[in-house]
Structure formats: C-alpha cells, structure tokens
Design a protein around this motif. Structure first.
Motif, PDB file in Angstrom:
ATOM      1  N   GLN A 199      13.225  37.537  17.449  1.00 47.82           N
ATOM      2  CA  GLN A 199      12.991  38.160  16.404  1.00 47.82           C
ATOM      3  C   GLN A 199      13.098  37.003  14.983  1.00 47.82           C
ATOM      4  O   GLN A 199      12.221  37.060  14.137  1.00 47.82           O
TER       5      GLN A 199
ATOM      6  N   LYS B 286      20.419  40.038  25.325  1.00 50.43           N
ATOM      7  CA  LYS B 286      20.283  40.348  23.840  1.00 50.43           C
ATOM      8  C   LYS B 286      20.265  39.058  22.716  1.00 50.43           C
ATOM      9  O   LYS B 286      19.523  39.322  21.499  1.00 50.43           O
TER      10      LYS B 286
ATOM     11  N   TYR C 240      17.682  43.962  30.714  1.00 47.54           N
ATOM     12  CA  TYR C 240      16.898  44.269  29.499  1.00 47.54           C
ATOM     13  C   TYR C 240      16.383  46.110  29.356  1.00 47.54           C
ATOM     14  O   TYR C 240      16.540  46.661  28.655  1.00 47.54           O
TER      15      TYR C 240
ATOM     16  N   ASP D 118       6.802  38.132  18.417  1.00 47.91           N
ATOM     17  CA  ASP D 118       6.358  39.594  18.718  1.00 47.91           C
ATOM     18  C   ASP D 118       6.781  40.291  20.113  1.00 47.91           C
ATOM     19  O   ASP D 118       6.942  41.258  20.349  1.00 47.91           O
TER      20      ASP D 118
ATOM     21  N   SER E 160      19.216  48.240  28.871  1.00 42.16           N
ATOM     22  CA  SER E 160      19.853  48.057  27.440  1.00 42.16           C
ATOM     23  C   SER E 160      19.045  48.988  26.460  1.00 42.16           C
ATOM     24  O   SER E 160      19.762  48.898  25.149  1.00 42.16           O
ATOM     25  N   ASN E 161      18.074  49.330  26.543  1.00 40.90           N
ATOM     26  CA  ASN E 161      17.236  50.301  25.810  1.00 40.90           C
ATOM     27  C   ASN E 161      16.820  49.584  24.143  1.00 40.90           C
ATOM     28  O   ASN E 161      16.973  50.116  23.425  1.00 40.90           O
ATOM     29  N   ILE E 162      16.898  48.347  24.422  1.00 38.79           N
ATOM     30  CA  ILE E 162      16.368  47.529  23.080  1.00 38.79           C
ATOM     31  C   ILE E 162      14.923  47.822  22.491  1.00 38.79           C
ATOM     32  O   ILE E 162      14.238  47.603  23.714  1.00 38.79           O
ATOM     33  N   ASP E 163      14.712  47.964  21.330  1.00 36.02           N
ATOM     34  CA  ASP E 163      13.401  48.349  20.751  1.00 36.02           C
ATOM     35  C   ASP E 163      12.741  46.854  20.482  1.00 36.02           C
ATOM     36  O   ASP E 163      12.464  46.490  19.427  1.00 36.02           O
ATOM     37  N   TYR E 164      12.205  46.308  21.539  1.00 32.88           N
ATOM     38  CA  TYR E 164      11.518  44.898  21.373  1.00 32.88           C
ATOM     39  C   TYR E 164      11.021  44.886  22.816  1.00 32.88           C
ATOM     40  O   TYR E 164      11.394  44.993  23.550  1.00 32.88           O
ATOM     41  N   PRO E 165       9.479  44.376  22.676  1.00 30.73           N
ATOM     42  CA  PRO E 165       8.786  44.171  23.856  1.00 30.73           C
ATOM     43  C   PRO E 165       9.277  43.049  24.723  1.00 30.73           C
ATOM     44  O   PRO E 165       9.136  41.968  24.258  1.00 30.73           O
TER      45      PRO E 165
END
Length: 264
Positions: free
Chosen positions: A26, A19, A47, A31, A50-55
C-alpha cells in the motif's frame, strides 16, 4: 493498475509477515500483490483468515529440476481457489523433508567449517518452508559474512555442507499445477544455464516471467508473444534477505489485463 506478481512472505524465504507485506504494498502504491512462497501456500491461507481489505492473488513458486539444474515454476490459481488436495499433500511432504535437510546442513556446517548455528533460532520467525537463505542470514548475523559470500563459501552445491533438496521434474510440476487449478509460469529465466526457455516451453508452461531484474526483457517478450504465452513479472521480494524493491518489474496495463482475464 500496479501489481507485483512475485512476492515472498515469512512462510518461505521472506522476512515480512503477510500484514507487513500488504502494508508495504500500500505504501508503494500497489493495487494488488501475489504471494508466491516457495513450496507452500500457507501465506495466502493466512491472508484469507485475516480478512484484510486488500486484494491478493493466490500463488506459489515450485522448486523443480531439469537437466540437473533448478528450474522454478510460478503457479497462480484460477479464481484464487486453492482447492488442490494433491498439491497440498505434496507440499506438506516437502516441508517435512526441508526441515530435515536444513538440520543436516547445520550439522555439516559445524563438522566441516566450525560454524555453529541453532535450528530453533533460525526458524523462530519463519512459519513455513525453511531454506538456505535462512541459514545464510543466520551466518551473516553471527559471523559477519556477507550474504553472497556465505552462499559461495558454505552453501552452494559444491560445499561439503550442502544437502540436496528433493524436487519434482519440471514437467511433473507443470502438470501438477494444471491438475490443481493453476497456471504455470517459468520464473526468472535469467538463471537458466543447463536449460533454455525454448526447451521449457514444450513442457506446457502457460507463460514466462518476462519482467525481472537483469533480464533481456524485449527478447523474452518476443519469445512469449511468438508462442502465445502469458507475460508476467515481479520483484521477487524477500524483505531483508535480498535487495529487491517491492513494486519493481511490473506489467503494462494491457499485459496485466490479459493475465487477470486468464485467471478469472
């Protein structure tokens, strides 16, 4: 589009958790990043959970040997699918052996240099593979030696404290990545001494990490282009352990498009 293709989490030799890495990426205006931990994919698996909205690109950095010299091979997984039973089994075995290696090095440091370290203290903030950088960080913190000085005095191959690490032959590692849904990239060729890039190419690599601090970028790019190889690059970011800056050494838009097209 800005992408850093060589980043380590605290599952190997980095000091940032997943995280924290994404938050820093960011902040740097990146990106996308690739998590390429040493001999483990656990950081990428965290990752996913964790369901993080980042590729994030699924990667790994395998420790290998050729001509009695370490050669690191970066692997990147097609479609980010790490369905790789053979590789995962190998990595689990390596992780157990790495822990035993570090414990032995701690014993040797006490015996030969009167440097006393606690294994549990070293590993408390690291979730995956433990390596020499973790020992060096602990020595710096407790005894005040600079990081590079610590390696030269206590942890390099000629030191009485050093314990050899088990590694695959470079060709074996490349072949295993290919069998396990990944491409194989020669990492930071600037560190090669007993091998040359030209000698590694016939072993089956798919690309070269051309963009990396301290390298002759144009020369390596020419080699990659002449051999129809992918061009990659990245910061080799480790957090507090080394002075690398996340987001340095990134690809051009065209090179990145070609790389992502290969993966997808």
């Amino acid at each position: 589009m800005k992408v850093d293709l060589h980043i380590h989490s605290n599952y190997s030799s980095g000091t940032r958790n997943v995280k924290e890495l994404i938050k820093e990426a960011q902040n740097k205006g990146l990106d996308m990043i690739a998590i390429t931990d040493h001999d483990t994919i656990e950081g990428y698996q965290e990752y996913l959970n964790s369901n993080i909205d980042y590729p994030v690109i699924a990667g790994i950095e395998l420790s290998t040997y050729r001509n009695e010299e370490p050669v690191h091979i970066l692997g990147y997984f097609y479609h980010n699918e790490v369905n790789a039973d053979e590789l995962i089994s190998y990595l689990k075995n390596i992780q157990n052996k790495s822990s035993n290696r570090i414990k032995k090095m701690i014993e040797n440091l006490k015996q030969y240099f009167d440097i006393e370290l606690d294994y549990n203290e070293i590993t408390k903030n690291t979730k995956g593979v433990i390596g020499r950088p973790h020992i060096a960080h602990a020595i710096k913190k407790k005894y005040g030696y600079e990081f590079e000085e610590t390696f030269k005095k206590f942890l390099d191959k000629d030191s009485k404290a050093y314990v050899e690490i088990e590694r695959l032959e470079t060709k074996e590692a490349i072949d295993m990545l290919h069998r396990n849904n990944a491409i194989a990239i020669l990492a930071h060729p600037r560190y090669l001494k007993s091998n040359t890039v030209e000698e590694i190419i016939p072993l089956g690599i798919d690309g070269i990490e051309v963009y990396y601090e301290g390298q002759n970028t144009e020369h390596l790019k020419k080699i990659a282009q002449e051999n129809n190889l992918l061009i990659t690059g990245g910061s080799d970011y480790h957090g507090d352990l080394y002075p690398q800056i996340m987001g340095s050494n990134i690809l051009t838009e065209k090179e990145l498009d070609f790389f992502l097209e290969k993966l997808n």
